[in-house]
Enzyme design. Structure first.
Site, PDB file in Angstrom:
ATOM      1  N   ASP A 340       0.841  -1.186   0.000  1.00  0.00           N
ATOM      2  CA  ASP A 340       0.000   0.000   0.000  1.00  0.00           C
ATOM      3  C   ASP A 340       0.886   1.249   0.000  1.00  0.00           C
ATOM      4  O   ASP A 340       1.951   1.281   0.620  1.00  0.00           O
ATOM      5  CB  ASP A 340      -0.888  -0.033   1.253  1.00  0.00           C
ATOM      6  CG  ASP A 340      -1.861   1.109   1.315  1.00  0.00           C
ATOM      7  OD1 ASP A 340      -2.615   1.288   0.342  1.00  0.00           O
ATOM      8  OD2 ASP A 340      -1.881   1.827   2.337  1.00  0.00           O
ATOM      9  N   GLU A 369       2.023  -0.187  -4.908  1.00  0.00           N
ATOM     10  CA  GLU A 369       0.968   0.711  -5.377  1.00  0.00           C
ATOM     11  C   GLU A 369       1.622   2.016  -5.824  1.00  0.00           C
ATOM     12  O   GLU A 369       2.049   2.824  -5.003  1.00  0.00           O
ATOM     13  CB  GLU A 369      -0.049   0.998  -4.269  1.00  0.00           C
ATOM     14  CG  GLU A 369      -1.144   1.948  -4.725  1.00  0.00           C
ATOM     15  CD  GLU A 369      -1.976   2.525  -3.586  1.00  0.00           C
ATOM     16  OE1 GLU A 369      -2.987   3.193  -3.887  1.00  0.00           O
ATOM     17  OE2 GLU A 369      -1.615   2.325  -2.411  1.00  0.00           O
TER      18      GLU A 369
END
Length: 622
Positions: A340, A369
């Site tokens: 993330d 990400e």
């Protein structure tokens, strides 16, 4: 007239795209005969923070209308380099720089990029050629099993498929505390379905104990959320998935924790002192307090998500150590991690994380990400080094997603080709082969809504909450989704299906893109189409790692090949009518053309509405 330079053409740059460290690449330019340089041209090459290198070029050939100048460059340093060509003519210095994405022009505008990656850079094979499936765990499948130790402050909903809570409280905070009950056992029960869909890897949004349904506010890194099941049940899911040839990767949220966690403990849920409770807490140094305890650094200023200092030695050891979080979940069967907000993880932390994961098993994957071109991304004033060989294996491919959506909605096919080829040119080959290609995720509206319905960009949550596509909008969205998915499945990288996209699940932005999977009311025709895409992908070895060449473009059809021992040729139709292409229009590129999937004869290739046709042949344009 030949171009002065073309970075996509092997006659100008002998190795396409990024270079492996210590590879030697030949750069060539073609100057018109009426352009006579005072001295031999030079290749000017540099990397950020270092001086330019000037590589003299030699005249090596004379062609009908130009002189060819070349130089060889050995790529010694793994980094992102930039280059252009320079010469003087009549005492005036001239430059050949980039225009039109890949062509050189005298006094053009931009420098060319050259990515050089470590010769040690390898990426796991298990993803290559496969199909990913992203699951938001609370909303995929509910087993109905009773779970122990579920906190009493959660709202357990019995209306599977209902609209997720989204309204803020009087203080403007949305607590995301409603749960529909999706769990590990529910996922396990659907492994046969996923296998039939062609899935080879499941990517799970966060599973660690957390006190909001999205679980991006980690409360305990070493424990599965009780509503999902136990750590042992997660291990059992991984074991059972392997029987179907399916691996499982986890979402790693390491830039922040929850305020409501063992580590911060702002709401005193846990017995031990967290950083908020005491400066003597073992976790105090993980966080940055401005005015203790209520003023602290938080992710995007959201006080329920306090930032951690990732390079704090104790935190790094907790996550990356031999007894740490990464090794623990890998030991239970996880095949790797999606990271993330990778932009907010420091370089050194990413280096440490990669060392840890690859120490456990070099075939475990790390996907970051990143929303932009990850090869030249800058965040917080720092040029990132994600894809040079010592951090990520690959990234979420948002640039492809935007290119696909824009093209399918009627965009210029040249823009589509340029967007795709820019990423392919800039990224190392090992990372390209495991790019995560999607058209929907948990962070953006579902593709069927983007393609078929009104734009939600300027709309309120109230507007989005109960907004469903009309029958006509659904039909249009579904048709264009088919086109988008064909591109998603056949471009370089690994297609990632966001759960429910294959079943026609709708949803605008968060949290409405996270609705429950519509078991019992799926669009079975769309599921069948996705199975066909998977079967086609599995049958074509060139899709595992073959290079892409665009060979055909008109108003409605785009054609490209993926090269291998046998080259695959794809035609994708974004229009609502059949399109026929004469074989003679592509025979200049191929020998031994045959039809693999669809309709074709010795004269014509037929591409169905919103669909695809696949040929095979021997590409002679390599």
């Amino acid at each position: 007239m030949k171009p002065l330079y073309d970075s996509w053409d092997l006659k100008y740059k002998s190795i396409f795209g990024a270079l492996k460290q210590y590879e030697t690449c030949r750069f060539s330019i073609r100057l018109p005969k009426d352009v006579v340089p005072d001295f031999p041209p030079v290749l000017v090459l540099f990397r950020t923070g270092f001086k330019e290198r000037f590589l003299p070029m030699k005249r090596i050939a004379e062609e009908d209308d130009c002189m060819v100048y070349s130089t060889d460059y050995e790529a010694r340093y793994s980094d992102v380099h930039y280059y252009y060509f320079s010469f003087t003519c009549g005492g005036v210095r001239r430059y050949i720089k980039k225009v039109n994405c890949h062509e050189g022009s005298i006094d053009g505008g931009d420098m060319f990029q050259l990515t050089v990656y470590s010769r040690e850079y390898e990426t796991p094979d298990f993803l290559k050629g496969g199909v990913m499936y992203q699951i938001f765990p609370d909303r995929f499948c509910k087993s109905g099993k009773e779970h122990d130790n579920v906190p009493s402050d959660r709202v357990l909903r019995g209306d599977w498929g209902g609209t997720p809570f989204y309204k803020p409280d009087r203080n403007g905070h949305v607590w995301n505390n409603d749960y529909f009950g999706g769990d590990f056992e529910g996922i396990r029960s659907k492994l046969p379905y996923l296998s039939e869909l062609g899935v080879t890897c499941i990517y799970l949004n966060p599973i660690f104990e957390s006190h909001e349904n999205h679980r991006y506010n980690t409360a305990d890194y070493m424990k599965a959320d009780p509503l999902l099941g136990t750590n042992e049940e997660f291990a059992g899911l991984c074991t059972e998935a392997r029987k179907y040839g399916i691996s499982v990767i986890l979402d790693g949220v390491f830039s922040h924790t929850g305020a409501d966690s063992i580590y911060f403990n702002k709401f005193n849920r846990y017995p031990g002192p967290g950083a908020y409770n005491s400066t003597e807490s073992p976790y105090y140094d993980w966080y940055t307090f401005i005015n203790y305890p209520d003023n602290y650094e938080a992710w995007w200023g959201i006080d329920t998500l306090p930032n951690v200092s990732e390079n704090n030695a104790d935190y790094t050891e907790f996550i990356c150590g031999d007894e740490g979080v990464l090794h623990y979940w890998l030991s239970l069967g996880a095949a790797g991690f999606r990271l993330d907000v990778a932009d907010e993880l420091p370089d050194q932390f990413l280096i440490n994380l990669r060392k840890s994961v690859k120490k456990f098993d070099k075939d475990k994957v790390i996907i970051g990400e990143v929303w932009e071109d990850a090869s030249n991304k800058e965040s917080y004033g720092i040029k990132r080094r994600y894809l040079l060989g010592n951090q990520l294996d690959s990234v979420m491919n948002y640039p492809f997603r935007e290119a696909i959506i824009n093209y399918v909605r009627g965009g210029n096919p040249d823009d589509f080709e340029n967007s795709v080829m820019t990423i392919i040119e800039n990224y190392p080959k090992p990372s390209i082969d495991v790019l995560m290609n999607f058209v929907s995720t948990h962070d953006i509206e579902r593709a069927i809504n983007r393609l078929g319905g009104e734009s939600c960009d300027d709309k309120s949550k109230d507007w989005m909450a109960e907004r469903y596509l009309t029958p006509d909008e659904y039909s249009r969205g579904k048709n264009l989704l088919k086109t988008a998915m064909a591109l998603q499945f056949f471009l370089p990288g690994v297609p990632s299906i966001y759960y429910g996209d294959e079943a026609g699940l709708q949803g605008y932005k968060d949290p409405f893109n996270r609705r429950c999977y519509p078991w019992g009311s799926e669009d079975t025709e769309l599921i069948g189409y996705v199975r066909l895409l998977s079967e086609t992908r599995k049958s074509l070895p060139a899709l595992k790692s073959g290079r892409i060449y665009f060979i055909y473009k008109d108003q409605n059809v785009i054609g490209f090949t993926r090269t291998g021992d046998v080259d695959a040729i794809f035609f994708v139709n974004r229009s609502g009518g059949d399109v026929c292409i004469g074989i003679d229009e592509i025979s200049q590129y191929f020998d031994d053309i045959r039809c693999v999937r669809g309709e074709a004869d010795c004269h014509t290739v037929k591409i169905p509405p919103y669909g695809f046709t696949v040929m095979s042949g021997i590409f002679i344009g390599k």
